[in-house]
Structures are given as structure tokens and as C-alpha cells.
Design a protein around this motif. Sequence first.
Motif, PDB file in Angstrom:
ATOM      1  N   ASP A  92       4.914   1.564   6.967  1.00 27.99           N
ATOM      2  CA  ASP A  92       5.406   2.897   6.631  1.00 27.99           C
ATOM      3  C   ASP A  92       5.289   3.847   7.825  1.00 27.99           C
ATOM      4  OD1 ASP A  92       2.761   3.774   6.808  1.00 27.99           O
ATOM      5  OD2 ASP A  92       2.469   3.894   4.643  1.00 27.99           O
ATOM      6  N   GLU A  93       5.739   5.085   7.649  1.00 33.55           N
ATOM      7  CA  GLU A  93       5.775   6.042   8.753  1.00 33.55           C
ATOM      8  C   GLU A  93       4.379   6.472   9.190  1.00 33.55           C
ATOM      9  OE1 GLU A  93       8.294   9.274   7.675  1.00 33.55           O
ATOM     10  OE2 GLU A  93      10.134   8.076   7.668  1.00 33.55           O
ATOM     11  N   GLN A  94       3.382   6.293   8.330  1.00 36.02           N
ATOM     12  CA  GLN A  94       2.002   6.619   8.706  1.00 36.02           C
ATOM     13  C   GLN A  94       1.330   5.500   9.491  1.00 36.02           C
ATOM     14  OE1 GLN A  94       3.186   7.255   5.410  1.00 36.02           O
ATOM     15  NE2 GLN A  94       3.616   9.291   6.253  1.00 36.02           N
ATOM     16  N   GLY A  95       2.006   4.376   9.618  1.00 36.36           N
ATOM     17  CA  GLY A  95       1.452   3.263  10.389  1.00 36.36           C
ATOM     18  C   GLY A  95       0.705   2.242   9.553  1.00 36.36           C
ATOM     19  N   TYR A  96       0.652   2.435   8.246  1.00 42.25           N
ATOM     20  CA  TYR A  96       0.026   1.434   7.391  1.00 42.25           C
ATOM     21  C   TYR A  96       0.895   0.173   7.363  1.00 42.25           C
ATOM     22  CZ  TYR A  96      -3.241   4.900   5.451  1.00 42.25           C
ATOM     23  OH  TYR A  96      -4.226   5.837   5.285  1.00 42.25           O
ATOM     24  N   VAL A  97       0.236  -0.979   7.479  1.00 42.41           N
ATOM     25  CA  VAL A  97       0.930  -2.263   7.432  1.00 42.41           C
ATOM     26  C   VAL A  97       0.605  -2.913   6.089  1.00 42.41           C
ATOM     27  CG1 VAL A  97       1.270  -4.502   8.529  1.00 42.41           C
ATOM     28  CG2 VAL A  97       0.674  -2.494   9.928  1.00 42.41           C
ATOM     29  N   GLY A 109      -3.689  -3.556  13.076  1.00 42.53           N
ATOM     30  CA  GLY A 109      -3.870  -4.823  12.383  1.00 42.53           C
ATOM     31  C   GLY A 109      -5.244  -5.010  11.777  1.00 42.53           C
ATOM     32  N   ASN A 110      -6.068  -3.940  11.746  1.00 46.38           N
ATOM     33  CA  ASN A 110      -7.397  -4.042  11.143  1.00 46.38           C
ATOM     34  C   ASN A 110      -7.300  -3.882   9.628  1.00 46.38           C
ATOM     35  OD1 ASN A 110      -8.818  -4.140  13.725  1.00 46.38           O
ATOM     36  ND2 ASN A 110      -8.215  -1.990  13.928  1.00 46.38           N
ATOM     37  N   TYR A 111      -8.041  -4.706   8.899  1.00 47.33           N
ATOM     38  CA  TYR A 111      -8.004  -4.672   7.438  1.00 47.33           C
ATOM     39  C   TYR A 111      -8.622  -3.375   6.914  1.00 47.33           C
ATOM     40  CZ  TYR A 111      -9.181  -5.864   2.604  1.00 47.33           C
ATOM     41  OH  TYR A 111      -9.317  -5.853   1.239  1.00 47.33           O
ATOM     42  N   ILE A 112      -7.934  -2.736   5.975  1.00 47.67           N
ATOM     43  CA  ILE A 112      -8.440  -1.511   5.348  1.00 47.67           C
ATOM     44  C   ILE A 112      -8.863  -1.775   3.913  1.00 47.67           C
ATOM     45  CG2 ILE A 112      -7.894   0.863   4.671  1.00 47.67           C
ATOM     46  CD1 ILE A 112      -5.885   0.970   6.937  1.00 47.67           C
ATOM     47  N   ARG A 113      -7.918  -2.235   3.103  1.00 52.18           N
ATOM     48  CA  ARG A 113      -8.215  -2.493   1.688  1.00 52.18           C
ATOM     49  C   ARG A 113      -7.089  -3.323   1.083  1.00 52.18           C
ATOM     50  NH1 ARG A 113      -7.038   2.761   2.284  1.00 52.18           N
ATOM     51  NH2 ARG A 113      -9.255   3.242   2.256  1.00 52.18           N
TER      52      ARG A 113
END
Length: 545
Positions: free
Chosen positions: A369-374, A393-397
Motif C-alpha cells: 500500500d501507499e504507506q509501505g506496508y507489505v 521486509g521486517n515482520y510486523i503482525r
Amino acid sequence: MKNKADELEQDLFRMAQREKMILPETVYKEVDDKLSEIHQAKRLGRMTWKRAVILAAALVAMCSLTVTAAVGALQRRMEAMNEREMEDYFVQIYTSRLGADNYSRPLTDAERERMDGLRTSYEEEAVFPEKILTMISSPEEYSGKGVAFYKDTSTFFLPEESMSDEELLEVIDFVYKRDYSLQAMNQKIEEGEISFPAQQIAQQGAQQIAGEEAAGEEETATGKETAAASKGTIQNPGQELTIPYTGDLAFQYIASGQNCIYLAGESCIHRMKIGSSDSELFFDGFEKETYVNAMYEDKKGNLYLGLNVRMDENDDSADSGITIGGVRYKTWLWILNADREVIRKVDIASLLKQEYGVRSRMITRIVVDEQGYVYVRAAFLWDVLLLVLDEQGNYIRSVTSEEFNCHDLGGLGIGKDGRVYTQIQTKNRMGIASVDPVKGSLDQIYMDIVPEGTIMLDIVAPGSDTDFVFWGYDGIFTYNLGEDKALNVLPAYEAPCNWEGVMYCALPDGRIVFADCSQYSHEGEKIKSVPENITFYYKSTLTQG
């Protein structure tokens, strides 16, 4: 239109139950053996893997089951068919572009109830139709009266008004004769009484392809005129094209970029201009045998790749990956910048092992998305709809739901409002939902927007003049948020190419692009598309004329 997926297979098992067929313990091994033989044999014409499975199952049933039912009026009706009639039914199954029966409109509840009753009368009381089902050579040939069948896409064309008992019986009779012909022909072939009708199947397939090419030439000419009028603009939502591929890549997957189409083959990626017939090498910097299963290009030009990379034989790590064709592969997410440089390699296999205690899973969908979430979908993570990573590419949730799940190949995309939407489903319902990456949950939910019986929705993307366009086994749908139902703008039976197994993607202007391959080659256990037998079809999804 309602897609009755696997109806043929279900009818065969219902017939087995009705006639009290006895299954020996070895039947399951024989099924595996038959499927293995089909997998290793050369593909004939346009036969699909799904149809091969059904035919193998029917063949094993005929060779392995003991029939104890008495021969009655229904049996005599079936046996009255001559070999030419049975062969016609058999060839139709092999050459249909779709793997299941379809209807030009959904059956009403009253029609379904009457059909169930008439089916019982057909089986037990010898209540047969007075006429046989009308066959048509094109959808345009249907007059709107009575019922008719278009064999190229296994489509029953139904009148708008409620069907009569005679019309329902014609459909029932057709299905029974087709199923009987399938079993009888398989038995005769297995016992050596007749030869497999390869020539007839090839001729029918050639006729279909010739018809498609003739239509394609006319469509291409129209497309060229439209292209000239548009002065070469890429965004042209009304432009429809038929373009034979002239490149040399045996690709198995396609994805839309911001202004191009990406083609993925073994250990390489090509890029093709929209509307072009050829492609050029974009990236081949893989050190080992690699397959691309998912791609997404963000607005910065970064390309995100979901990969299965072959593992070394001496790699005995805990996250040893998945086995495909006897070879182990490990799952990765790679990020390439606009200069085709690898800027990140994310070990998804190890991430899944650490966070969920599972081994490597195939990445099936990616969106940014535009916020950079993958957002990443991995197959067989039953309780996890999506993984959410940051731009590095770091895992968030993870994104989860107690009420809904999603198909492993379900659609994932950005809506016109800039939010991420995913396909969701329960046992009997289907829809889409927006995703909240901060809470790790679904937000706005839109259920029951497609007809009951739709198997799956893929391609969640902005439409040309609608909020969304979807691909499904019933066809191409468009949808606006807040509306009760999606609109089927391209029924599967009207598609210009083989629907089952076709590659597809959605362009930024809302058009759907199909890449249809009519022939495959075999290299050991690998099945590859034959480039000179691939055609691209650009289809508009405009809802206004």
C-alpha cells in the motif's frame, strides 16, 4: 450464471451409490496409478488437468466396480445410444474449454426443486423427455426459446421465463447420456474394443482454435483501429485486443506492473509493453532454480517477488521447505528496485517457522500500500489471512479473523480508495473486506456480493468505471462499494479462450488480460508452455457502452 463445479464427478459417485457399485480395496491405488500415467503422458489438445482427473476416476470406476443393479427402462435408454452418439459425448467432455457445466442464468429455487423431483421420476418411473436437447454452435445462435447447449464451454442456455418440465427433462437426459457415454467409452477403450478417439478430439480442438483465430483476427483489426485513434496511449479501458505471443519465454505466470506486464518463467522474468506481442528479459539473477509465484510492482517501481528457490541436497535445516516433484524448495520474498537490483531478501520460510511453527509455504499473493506496508498471503496458513511486513521486509503482525477465512489463491489488491482489500469466505458465503494493518484485522466487510455457488474470487483491482473488478470461476465481475451484488460483465462461457488454467491479470486501466496456452511440452516431470502457442486477450470491463 451458476458454475456447477465438479458436477460430473458428483454425478458419477451418485450413480455408483444408486446402482450399489462395490469398491474393492485396491481402487485407491489404481486411481493413483492412473493419475500418475496421465501426468507423465503428453497432453492431448486442450485437455485440462482437472478433466484428466475426472476421466481417470471414471475409467477406474468402470474397470474396478461390480454393478449389481437390474437393467430397467433407463438402462435400455442408455444402451440404445449408438457408438457415434457416445463418441460425440466423450469428445465434448475432452474438448470443452471449461471443466464444469455452466448456465446462462441461475436456476430459480422452484426450478431446482422441480428438477430434483423430475430426476427421481426419470430414474425410477422412466419419465423421459419427448425431444433431445438442442445443440448450438455459438452463443449468438441461441434464440431465447427453449433450452440449448453450447459444447465449447459446456453451457446450458435457458429461457428467461421459468422452464417447463419438458425443458428440465431435456437437461437431465443430456447429463445422464453424457455420463453413461463417458463410462461406457472408457470401459471399451480399457478392454481394447475401440481405440481412444484421438483424431476426433484433435479435429474438434482444431475447429475450436480456428474459430477463435478467425474471431481474433477481426478483434485484432478493431483493436488496431482503436489503438491508432488513441495515439498510442497505454491507458485505454475500452480497447480489446487479440495478440499472438512472438516471444520465446515458456512462462507460467503473469502480473501487471504500473505500465507493463511481467512474465515469469523458470529462473527468469521478462517484461512486455502493454499491447505488444514480444517480451524482453528483465531479470535472471537467480543463483539456483527458482519459480516466481507472486509479483507486485509498487508506485516507486520496486518489484516484490514471492519465490520458491531450490535447496541444496545437503541442506538439512529445520525449515527445509516444501517438496515439489521430489525436489525441495524454500520460500523467499525478494525486493528489486527500479534498476533491477536486489535490495532485500526476506527469508519467509524461517519467519513462518519462528512465528507459526510451520515449514515453508508458497507465497500466493503480494500487495504493497501507499504507506509501505507489505501484505503477503502464504498457502496453508489456515488461521492467518495475511502477513504484514514493513517496507524493509521486517515482520510486523498477521491479519486474522474468527469468522472468515480466505482461499489460498483468493484475490488481494488495492481499491480505488487506496485501501487494501482481500477475498474472504465462510463455508457458504463469499465477499471482500478491507484490511486494517495496524490492528491486524478486517475492517469493512462486503459479503454475498457474487452468486451462490461461486467457487473463488481472484483479481481484486480497481475497475474501469467501477470500484472493483474480480476474476472468478463464473466469469469477470465488477462491483461498487455499497451495492448489493456484483455484475458479471464477462460470463465464463463467453470468454475468448480456455477459462480453466488460463493465466490472467488486471491492468491499471481496469482491463483484464488473459494469456492462454493451447499446447505444453514435457521435460521429465516439468510441464512447460509452448511460447508459439500462447495468445494474449485484452478484455474491457466497462459497464457502460
